[in-house]
Design an enzyme around this catalytic site. Structure first.
Site: not given
Ligand code: ARG
Length: 462
Positions: A112, A157-158, A279, A285, A287, A292, A324, A327
Site C-alpha cells: 500500500n 464574439t458569439h 478523403s 478534401k 482534412n 480534430e 488499483q 493507474k
Molecule cells: N496492485 C495494487 C494496486 O495497484 C497494489 C496494492 C495492493 N494492496 C493490497 N492491499 N492488496 O493498488
C-alpha cells in the site's frame, strides 16, 4: 500460483484463473517498474541504514534490484499474470536472484505504501515532462506571434465578427492559458512530491524505520504525516487530472479555431500536407485531422477525471483495492496530454500557414469598425450612447445599399453628423482600428509588443 502462492499459509488453494486475471494489474502497472525498483532501492538502503538488515544484505538487495532494472531494459524481464502486480513481480525475481535475502526486502513495508510511492515517483516525472512540452508549445506560439504582430484577423464574439485583432494578440491569449497550465502543474508537483513510504499497510510499522531517510534518497519534498492518509490519499492524482483536463480544454479550443480557420468558409489558414489527410472518396478534401483528434481526445481525459472522483468518493479509510483503478486513468491521461501537446506543437510550428491575403481582405469586408465610428464621435463630445445609436442607423442603411462604412462619402458622413471630418476614413481603417486599442492588455500594436516582451521574459525567468 498453485505451489508458490504469494499469500501466507492461511490460503489453502490457488485463485480461480479468471479471478487471478481479474485481480491482476501487471498488464498495466508494469509501467511503474522503474519507479518500483527505485523506491525499493531506497527502502533497502534505509533498512540497512537503520540496522534492520545488515549492510551486506542491503548491498545485495540493491545490486539485485539494479540487475532487474537492467534485465527489464534489455527486454529480458517480462512477468506474466501469475505475478499479479509489478510489486510482486520484482520481489519474486529479486528472491530468484538473491535467494532468501530477497525475502527481507518487504520488511517494514506494505504494497500500500509501496504503490503510493511508485505512483508519485511516476507522476512527478511525467509532470516535469509535460511542463517541458508546454514550454515548447509556448515558444512556438511566441515565434508565430512575433512574426504576426501586424497581421490582422477578425475577432469574434458569439462567433460573429466583432472587432479586428492583431493575430499576435490572438495567439498570445493561448500563450497565457498555457502559462497558467505550466504554473498549475508546478504547484501540483509540490503536493505530488510527498512520500507515503513507511506508512505501512495503514498504521505505520513496529520497525525503527527512518521515513525521512527514504524520502531524501528519493528526493521527495516531505513525508505524509498521517499513515492512513499516506496510503489512501489520491488527491494528488485528481489534481493532476484537473490540470490535465484544463490543458485539454485549451488545446481543444485552439483546435476548434484551427478547424474553423481551415474551412473554406473562413479560409484563414492552409494546412500543410505533413499535417493533414485526404478523403478516401472525395479527391478535393484535405482534412484537419490533428486538431480534430485533439478535440476528440479531450473527452478521454475529462472521463478519467470523472472516473477518479467517483472512485474516491465512497472509500472508507484506508487502502481499498478500488485504488488499483487509479493507474490506467493516470497513464492514459499522461499519454494523451503529451501526445496532443506534441502534435499541436508540430502543427503550429510547421503544419499550418496563415493566408495573409485572405486575412487582409477579411478584416476589410465587414462592419467590425462600427465601434470606432461611435468612439470617433464620442471623442468629439457626442455622448457615447447617442453616437452608438447613430452608427447603428448608418450600419442599417449601408447594409440596405450594400455598402461598407469606408464607402460612404464625406457628405454622407457630414449629413449624419457635422462632427465628421476627413480623418474618419483613417479612424475606420482596419489597421488603425487595431492600433487604437492601446489600453493595457488590448490588441493595439504597442501593447502587443509589450505583451510579447513580457511573455518572453517570463519564459526566461521561470
Ligand atoms: N496492485 C495494487 C494496486 O495497484 C497494489 C496494492 C495492493 N494492496 C493490497 N492491499 N492488496 O493498488
Amino acid at each position: 500460483m498453485t505451489e508458490q502462492t504469494t499469500w501466507s499459509q492461511r490460503f489453502e488453494s490457488a485463485l480461480h484463473p479468471a479471478i487471478a486475471y481479474f485481480n491482476a494489474s501487471i498488464g498495466f502497472d508494469i509501467e511503474l517498474i522503474e519507479y518500483d525498483i527505485t523506491g525499493s532501492v531506497a527502502h533497502a538502503k534505509m533498512l540497512a541504514h537503520t540496522g534492520i538488515i545488515s549492510p551486506q544484505e542491503g548491498e545485495k538487495l540493491v545490486a539485485g534490484l539494479e540487475q532487474i532494472r537492467t534485465e527489464y531494459r534489455e527486454g529480458k524481464f517480462n512477468p506474466g499474470i501469475d505475478a499479479e502486480d509489478v510489486h510482486f513481480a520484482v520481489e519474486r525475481r529479486l528472491t530468484e536472484i538473491t535467494g532468501d535475502i530477497g525475502k527481507k526486502l518487504h520488511t517494514a513495508r506494505s504494497r500500500n505504501d509501496q504503490v503510493g510511492t511508485d505512483t508519485r515517483l511516476y507522476l512527478r516525472e511525467q509532470i516535469s515532462q509535460i511542463r517541458h512540452q508546454l514550454r515548447e508549445f509556448q515558444s512556438v506560439l511566441l515565434s508565430l506571434a512575433q512574426a504576426n504582430v501586424e497581421t490582422l484577423i477578425p475577432g469574434y464574439t458569439h462567433l460573429q465578427r466583432a472587432q479586428p485583432l492583431s493575430l499576435a494578440h490572438h495567439l498570445l491569449a493561448y500563450f497565457e492559458m498555457l502559462q497558467r497550465d505550466w504554473e498549475r502543474l508546478g504547484e501540483i508537483y509540490q503536493r505530488v512530491n510527498i512520500s507515503p513510504l513507511g506508512s505501512g499497510a495503514l498504521a505505520g510499522t513496529t520497525f525503527p524505520i527512518d521515513r525521512h531517510y527514504t524520502a531524501s534518497l528519493l528526493e521527495f519534498g516531505g513525508v505524509y504525516s498521517n499513515s492512513l492518509d499516506g496510503v489512501s490519499d489520491r488527491d494528488f492524482a485528481i489534481e493532476f487530472l484537473c490540470a490535465a483536463s484544463l490543458i485539454m480544454v485549451h488545446l481543444s479550443r485552439l483546435s476548434e479555431e484551427v478547424i474553423l480557420w481551415a474551412s473554406q468558409e473562413f479560409g484563414f489558414v492552409t494546412l500543410k500536407d505533413s499535417c493533414s489527410t485526404g478523403s478516401s472518396i472525395m479527391p478535393q478534401k484535405k482534412n484537419p485531422d490533428v486538431p480534430e483528434l485533439v478535440r476528440g481526445k479531450t473527452g478521454r481525459v475529462f472521463g478519467h477525471l470523472q472516473a477518479m472522483l467517483v472512485l474516491m468518493k465512497g472509500l472508507p479509510l484506508a487502502y481499498n483495492k478500488d485504488l488499483q483503478e487509479d493507474k490506467e486513468a493516470l497513464f492514459d491521461s499522461v499519454k494523451t496530454v503529451s501526445a496532443c501537446l506534441e502534435a499541436m506543437t508540430i502543427l503550429l510550428r510547421e503544419g499550418m500557414e496563415f493566408k495573409q491575403q485572405r486575412l487582409a481582405e477579411a478584416v476589410a469586408e465587414d462592419f467590425s469598425n462600427a465601434t470606432d465610428v461611435a468612439d470617433y464621435l464620442a471623442t468629439k463630445g457626442v455622448p457615447f450612447r447617442e453616437a452608438y445609436n447613430l452608427v447603428g442607423k448608418v450600419v442599417k442603411t449601408s447594409l440596405q445599399s450594400d455598402k461598407l462604412l469606408k464607402d460612404l462619402s464625406l457628405e454622407e458622413w457630414k449629413e449624419l453628423h457635422p462632427a465628421f471630418e476627413e480623418d474618419i476614413y483613417n479612424a475606420i481603417a482596419p489597421r488603425q482600428v487595431v492600433a487604437a486599442r492601446n489600453s493595457y492588455g488590448g490588441t493595439g500594436f504597442e501593447q502587443v509588443r509589450l505583451a510579447l516582451q513580457n511573455a518572453r521574459d517570463r519564459m526566461i525567468r521561470e
